[in-house]
Scaffold this motif. Sequence first.
Motif, PDB file in Angstrom:
ATOM      1  N   GLY A  30       0.804  -1.215   0.000  1.00  0.00           N
ATOM      2  CA  GLY A  30       0.000   0.000   0.000  1.00  0.00           C
ATOM      3  C   GLY A  30       0.831   1.257   0.000  1.00  0.00           C
ATOM      4  N   TRP A  31       1.892   1.252   0.794  1.00  0.00           N
ATOM      5  CA  TRP A  31       2.750   2.437   0.876  1.00  0.00           C
ATOM      6  C   TRP A  31       3.507   2.664  -0.434  1.00  0.00           C
ATOM      7  CZ3 TRP A  31       3.341   6.918   2.642  1.00  0.00           C
ATOM      8  CH2 TRP A  31       4.570   7.554   2.691  1.00  0.00           C
ATOM      9  N   GLU A  32       4.053   1.592  -1.012  1.00  0.00           N
ATOM     10  CA  GLU A  32       4.804   1.736  -2.248  1.00  0.00           C
ATOM     11  C   GLU A  32       3.910   2.190  -3.398  1.00  0.00           C
ATOM     12  OE1 GLU A  32       6.642  -2.039  -2.677  1.00  0.00           O
ATOM     13  OE2 GLU A  32       8.148  -1.664  -1.111  1.00  0.00           O
ATOM     14  N   GLU A  33       2.693   1.667  -3.446  1.00  0.00           N
ATOM     15  CA  GLU A  33       1.771   2.090  -4.492  1.00  0.00           C
ATOM     16  C   GLU A  33       1.401   3.555  -4.320  1.00  0.00           C
ATOM     17  OE1 GLU A  33      -0.405   2.339  -7.762  1.00  0.00           O
ATOM     18  OE2 GLU A  33       0.910   0.673  -7.192  1.00  0.00           O
ATOM     19  N   ALA A  34       1.215   3.982  -3.072  1.00  0.00           N
ATOM     20  CA  ALA A  34       0.903   5.389  -2.814  1.00  0.00           C
ATOM     21  C   ALA A  34       2.056   6.290  -3.233  1.00  0.00           C
ATOM     22  CB  ALA A  34       0.590   5.582  -1.328  1.00  0.00           C
ATOM     23  N   LEU A  35       3.286   5.873  -2.932  1.00  0.00           N
ATOM     24  CA  LEU A  35       4.453   6.666  -3.321  1.00  0.00           C
ATOM     25  C   LEU A  35       4.574   6.771  -4.837  1.00  0.00           C
ATOM     26  CD1 LEU A  35       7.343   5.581  -0.912  1.00  0.00           C
ATOM     27  CD2 LEU A  35       6.210   7.802  -1.026  1.00  0.00           C
ATOM     28  N   ARG A  36       4.464   5.634  -5.513  1.00  0.00           N
ATOM     29  CA  ARG A  36       4.606   5.638  -6.964  1.00  0.00           C
ATOM     30  C   ARG A  36       3.519   6.488  -7.618  1.00  0.00           C
ATOM     31  NH1 ARG A  36       6.223   0.108  -6.292  1.00  0.00           N
ATOM     32  NH2 ARG A  36       4.076  -0.581  -6.591  1.00  0.00           N
ATOM     33  N   ALA A  37       2.292   6.329  -7.137  1.00  0.00           N
ATOM     34  CA  ALA A  37       1.196   7.098  -7.723  1.00  0.00           C
ATOM     35  C   ALA A  37       1.393   8.590  -7.509  1.00  0.00           C
ATOM     36  CB  ALA A  37      -0.128   6.652  -7.117  1.00  0.00           C
ATOM     37  N   THR A  38       1.855   8.956  -6.322  1.00  0.00           N
ATOM     38  CA  THR A  38       2.083  10.365  -6.020  1.00  0.00           C
ATOM     39  C   THR A  38       3.182  10.944  -6.896  1.00  0.00           C
ATOM     40  OG1 THR A  38       1.399  10.031  -3.720  1.00  0.00           O
ATOM     41  CG2 THR A  38       2.707  11.994  -4.196  1.00  0.00           C
ATOM     42  N   ARG A  39       4.288  10.207  -6.988  1.00  0.00           N
ATOM     43  CA  ARG A  39       5.411  10.714  -7.775  1.00  0.00           C
ATOM     44  C   ARG A  39       5.098  10.736  -9.263  1.00  0.00           C
ATOM     45  NH1 ARG A  39       9.424   7.348  -3.879  1.00  0.00           N
ATOM     46  NH2 ARG A  39      10.033   9.075  -2.519  1.00  0.00           N
ATOM     47  N   GLN A  40       4.399   9.720  -9.730  1.00  0.00           N
ATOM     48  CA  GLN A  40       4.058   9.686 -11.144  1.00  0.00           C
ATOM     49  C   GLN A  40       3.109  10.822 -11.493  1.00  0.00           C
ATOM     50  OE1 GLN A  40       1.852   6.246 -12.647  1.00  0.00           O
ATOM     51  NE2 GLN A  40       3.103   6.294 -14.495  1.00  0.00           N
ATOM     52  N   ALA A  41       2.128  11.066 -10.622  1.00  0.00           N
ATOM     53  CA  ALA A  41       1.195  12.166 -10.870  1.00  0.00           C
ATOM     54  C   ALA A  41       1.926  13.504 -10.890  1.00  0.00           C
ATOM     55  CB  ALA A  41       0.100  12.174  -9.804  1.00  0.00           C
ATOM     56  N   ALA A  42       2.882  13.657  -9.980  1.00  0.00           N
ATOM     57  CA  ALA A  42       3.625  14.913  -9.914  1.00  0.00           C
ATOM     58  C   ALA A  42       4.468  15.126 -11.165  1.00  0.00           C
ATOM     59  CB  ALA A  42       4.512  14.929  -8.674  1.00  0.00           C
ATOM     60  N   THR A  43       5.172  14.088 -11.603  1.00  0.00           N
ATOM     61  CA  THR A  43       6.028  14.247 -12.772  1.00  0.00           C
ATOM     62  C   THR A  43       5.215  14.365 -14.055  1.00  0.00           C
ATOM     63  OG1 THR A  43       6.277  11.835 -12.903  1.00  0.00           O
ATOM     64  CG2 THR A  43       7.982  13.052 -11.732  1.00  0.00           C
ATOM     65  N   GLN A  44       4.076  13.664 -14.118  1.00  0.00           N
ATOM     66  CA  GLN A  44       3.218  13.811 -15.294  1.00  0.00           C
ATOM     67  C   GLN A  44       2.692  15.231 -15.387  1.00  0.00           C
ATOM     68  OE1 GLN A  44       2.294  11.615 -17.789  1.00  0.00           O
ATOM     69  NE2 GLN A  44       3.767  10.123 -17.029  1.00  0.00           N
ATOM     70  N   ALA A  45       2.294  15.776 -14.233  1.00  0.00           N
ATOM     71  CA  ALA A  45       1.765  17.140 -14.229  1.00  0.00           C
ATOM     72  C   ALA A  45       2.849  18.155 -14.594  1.00  0.00           C
ATOM     73  CB  ALA A  45       1.185  17.461 -12.853  1.00  0.00           C
ATOM     74  N   GLU A  46       4.072  17.879 -14.155  1.00  0.00           N
ATOM     75  CA  GLU A  46       5.183  18.784 -14.442  1.00  0.00           C
ATOM     76  C   GLU A  46       5.784  18.546 -15.825  1.00  0.00           C
ATOM     77  OE1 GLU A  46       7.860  17.830 -11.349  1.00  0.00           O
ATOM     78  OE2 GLU A  46       6.637  18.710  -9.738  1.00  0.00           O
ATOM     79  N   GLY A  47       5.470  17.407 -16.435  1.00  0.00           N
ATOM     80  CA  GLY A  47       6.093  17.067 -17.709  1.00  0.00           C
ATOM     81  C   GLY A  47       7.574  16.793 -17.557  1.00  0.00           C
ATOM     82  N   THR A  48       7.929  16.026 -16.514  1.00  0.00           N
ATOM     83  CA  THR A  48       9.334  15.748 -16.211  1.00  0.00           C
ATOM     84  C   THR A  48       9.600  14.250 -16.225  1.00  0.00           C
ATOM     85  OG1 THR A  48       9.499  17.720 -14.806  1.00  0.00           O
ATOM     86  CG2 THR A  48      11.187  16.021 -14.513  1.00  0.00           C
TER      87      THR A  48
END
Length: 353
Positions: free
Chosen positions: A76-94
């Motif tokens: 659960g924690w790893e999925e939350a981390l990955r989802a958070t980071r992926q959403a952030a980088t997708q939004a930033e285009g990075t």
Amino acid sequence: MDIDTRLLRYFVAVCEEGRLTGAAARLFVSQPTLTKQIRQLEAQLGTALFERSREGMTPTPAGRALAERAQSLLSGWEEALRATRQAATQAEGTLRVGFEGSTINVVDRATVEDFARRMPGWQVQMRQNNWFDPTSGLASGEIDLALWHAPASVSTAYNCAELGVEDRWAVLPAGHRLADRALLDVAELLDEDFVAIPLEAGHWRDYWLAAEERGGRPARIGAVAHNADEWLTAVACGQGIGFAPETMSRLASRPGVVYRPVRGLSASRVGLYWPLGRPLTPAMAAFVRSCRETVRVGAAGPGASPWDTVPAQRDPGSRAPQGVEPAGVRSGARAGTSPCAPGGAQTAANGAG
């Protein structure tokens, strides 16, 4: 009470493997490091988690209770981390790409500009790998792709888009007794003092100490370095020798250090790696393609390689649906082999040097 999730990952691995040696190999850490981490977790919890014997590691009643819950907590924690980071980088285009001190030399402005044409509005963020994390941040989702010089065995744990094959060379202080030789044999180097990277680097430490070529013979450690500059300085100061990619001989030269080719030392496979089971996003695929078009590694030139499974982008600005692998990209877990795995349907056209 706050518990480091890394300690829980180590605990779960020992439970599943039943032995420290098997768990350490699976985690790509040394056995002493794993032992230390398990003892730290037991100290924090105030109870023994394992009964230790010659047969292996058996969970205590407290250990079994933790094991029943630890995996779901980690997932659960790893999925939350990955989802958070992926959403952030997708939004930033990075796109975040990790690199070794030597592999960054294979990527240049042409690669980044080619990627920008394929993914308008996106940028590449290059991050130097942490020698204390064998996954370089891939496991935690801190980076999307890792650019590694790696042994063939790493391809069993990761997907790989290979860029080429490069020899490992010896790095010696200028006054070394073998410094005037044009070609060295690996056997005559194994009894030398070596400059090593930290124990926490796990299989990477073994690889750059040529553990496979040693046949079980331990390495003599003259110094331990914590980053690439420190490592090269220790060699120049005569604290030991080491092995490094041939590229360093051209791009990391310095007074007091010489580079020599080595006979009998396996070559590195240079490529972009990401975890098995993790989808290749459009941005990741675009960067792989850009590297294919602009990077030269060893004898391989730009363009397709025998291991290439990443298709060209149909439209520089197009983006496949998020989480869907572009056609033709195969996960090693589903296809039965990684594109880098030895013994596949295709063989290396450019060889190992």
